[in-house]
Design a protein around this motif. Sequence first.
Motif, short mmCIF file in Angstrom:
data_model
loop_
_atom_site.label_atom_id
_atom_site.label_comp_id
_atom_site.label_asym_id
_atom_site.label_seq_id
_atom_site.Cartn_x
_atom_site.Cartn_y
_atom_site.Cartn_z
N LEU A 71 0.85 -1.20 0.00
CA LEU A 71 0.00 0.00 0.00
C LEU A 71 0.88 1.24 0.00
O LEU A 71 1.93 1.26 0.67
CB LEU A 71 -0.91 0.05 1.24
N PHE A 72 0.44 2.24 -0.75
CA PHE A 72 1.23 3.48 -0.92
C PHE A 72 0.41 4.68 -0.48
O PHE A 72 -0.55 5.06 -1.16
CB PHE A 72 1.61 3.66 -2.39
N GLY A 73 0.75 5.23 0.68
CA GLY A 73 0.18 6.52 1.10
C GLY A 73 -1.34 6.61 1.03
O GLY A 73 -1.86 7.56 0.46
N VAL A 74 -2.02 5.63 1.62
CA VAL A 74 -3.48 5.62 1.50
C VAL A 74 -4.11 6.59 2.52
O VAL A 74 -3.87 6.49 3.72
CB VAL A 74 -4.04 4.19 1.69
N ASP A 75 -4.92 7.52 2.01
CA ASP A 75 -5.71 8.43 2.84
C ASP A 75 -7.17 8.04 2.66
O ASP A 75 -7.73 8.27 1.58
CB ASP A 75 -5.60 9.89 2.35
N LEU A 76 -7.75 7.43 3.68
CA LEU A 76 -9.15 6.98 3.51
C LEU A 76 -9.89 7.10 4.83
O LEU A 76 -9.36 6.72 5.88
CB LEU A 76 -9.15 5.52 3.02
N THR B 33 -5.23 -6.09 2.30
CA THR B 33 -4.16 -5.54 3.14
C THR B 33 -4.70 -4.37 3.94
O THR B 33 -4.49 -4.28 5.16
CB THR B 33 -2.97 -5.10 2.26
N PHE B 34 -5.44 -3.48 3.27
CA PHE B 34 -6.01 -2.33 4.00
C PHE B 34 -6.96 -2.83 5.08
O PHE B 34 -6.90 -2.40 6.24
CB PHE B 34 -6.74 -1.38 3.04
N LEU B 35 -7.83 -3.76 4.70
CA LEU B 35 -8.83 -4.30 5.65
C LEU B 35 -8.13 -4.88 6.88
O LEU B 35 -8.51 -4.62 8.02
CB LEU B 35 -9.64 -5.39 4.94
N ARG B 36 -7.08 -5.67 6.61
CA ARG B 36 -6.41 -6.38 7.71
C ARG B 36 -5.60 -5.45 8.62
O ARG B 36 -5.23 -5.86 9.72
CB ARG B 36 -5.52 -7.51 7.16
#
Length: 259
Positions: free
Chosen positions: A27-32, A52-55
Motif C-alpha cells: 500500500l502506498f500513502g493511502v488516505d481513507l 491488506t487495507f482491511l487487515r
Amino acid sequence: MNMVQPQGTAKVRSRGLDVFYGEKQALFGVDLDIRAGEVTALIGPSGCGKSTFLRCINRMNDLVDGARVAGSLTLDGDDIYDRSVDVVQLRAKVGMVFQKPNPFPKSIYDNVAYGPRIHGKAADQSELDEIVMTSLEKAGLLKEVKDRLQESGTGLSGGQQQRLCIARAIAVEPEIVLMDEPCSALDPIATAKVEELIDELRENYTIVIVTHSMQQAARVSQRTAFFHLGKLIEVGDTEQIFTNPQEPLTQGYITGRFG
Ligand SMILES: Nc1ncnc2c1ncn2[C@@H]1O[C@H](COP(=O)(O)OP(=O)(O)OP(=O)(O)O)[C@@H](O)[C@H]1O
C-alpha cells in the motif's frame, strides 16, 4: 448496544498509510476515511491491496512475518498501531468475517458463545444464552438452528455457516465488522441472504467489505473505495463511483476494461 456515532463521522481514518511485506510495498500513502454507520466497499483488481487495507484495521497483518506498517491509522481518533494498544481488545471492537466460512469444530451454541466467554461479556448462563440467541437472531439464523444448538457448526450449509460466523463476530458487540469477500464461497441464494443481513447490520455497526463483485458493492454499500496497484485511486458515494467516476482508472475498472 453500541453507541452508534452519527452517520458520516470518520470512524477509521488512514493518512499516508504504507504497508510492506518484507521488501514488497503493498500500500502506498493511502488516505481513507471509513464513516460510522455505513457500509464501505473496497474494490479493485486482484492484488491491489484491498485485503491488506482491511487487515490493518484489526491488525491481522501483525500475524504476517515481515509485515510493516507506516503512516497513521486511527479508530475514533486513537492510533491503532500505538504500542499501548491491546490487540485482543482491538479485535473485540473490530470483528472479522472471512472469505471461507470458518466455524469452530464446536456446537452452534459454543461457536457464538466463544467470544463472549473469553471477553467475560456474560455474568451467568442465562445472560450467555441471551447473547447467543440475540446474535443468532441478528444474523438471521435463529429460526433455522434454534432446535439444534448443540449440533456441530460445521454441519450447517455454507451459507448458514457464514451467517454463524457473522453471529460469532457480532456476539462480542464489535463497533466495526470487517468482511473479506464474505460471499465468494456462497451460492446466489445464500449470497442474497448475507447481503440482506449486511444491510440490516449497518444500523448498528460500521462495515467494511472487500468484494470482487461490483454488483455486490453497488447493492450493499453507501461508499466505495477503488484501489489499483496499492494506491487508493478514488473514493466516493457508491452511486457516484458507479455512474460518474472521476478517475479514468476507476472508469476502466467499472466498465470491465481490466480487472
Ligand atoms: N503475506 C503476504 N506476504 C507477501 N506479500 C503479500 C502477502 N499478502 C499480500 N501480499 C501482496 O500484497 C499485495 C496486495 O495483496 P492483497 O491481498 O492486499 O490484495 P487484494 O487486492 O486483496 O487481492 P485479492 O483481490 O486477490 O484478494 C499483493 O501484491 C500481494 O501479493
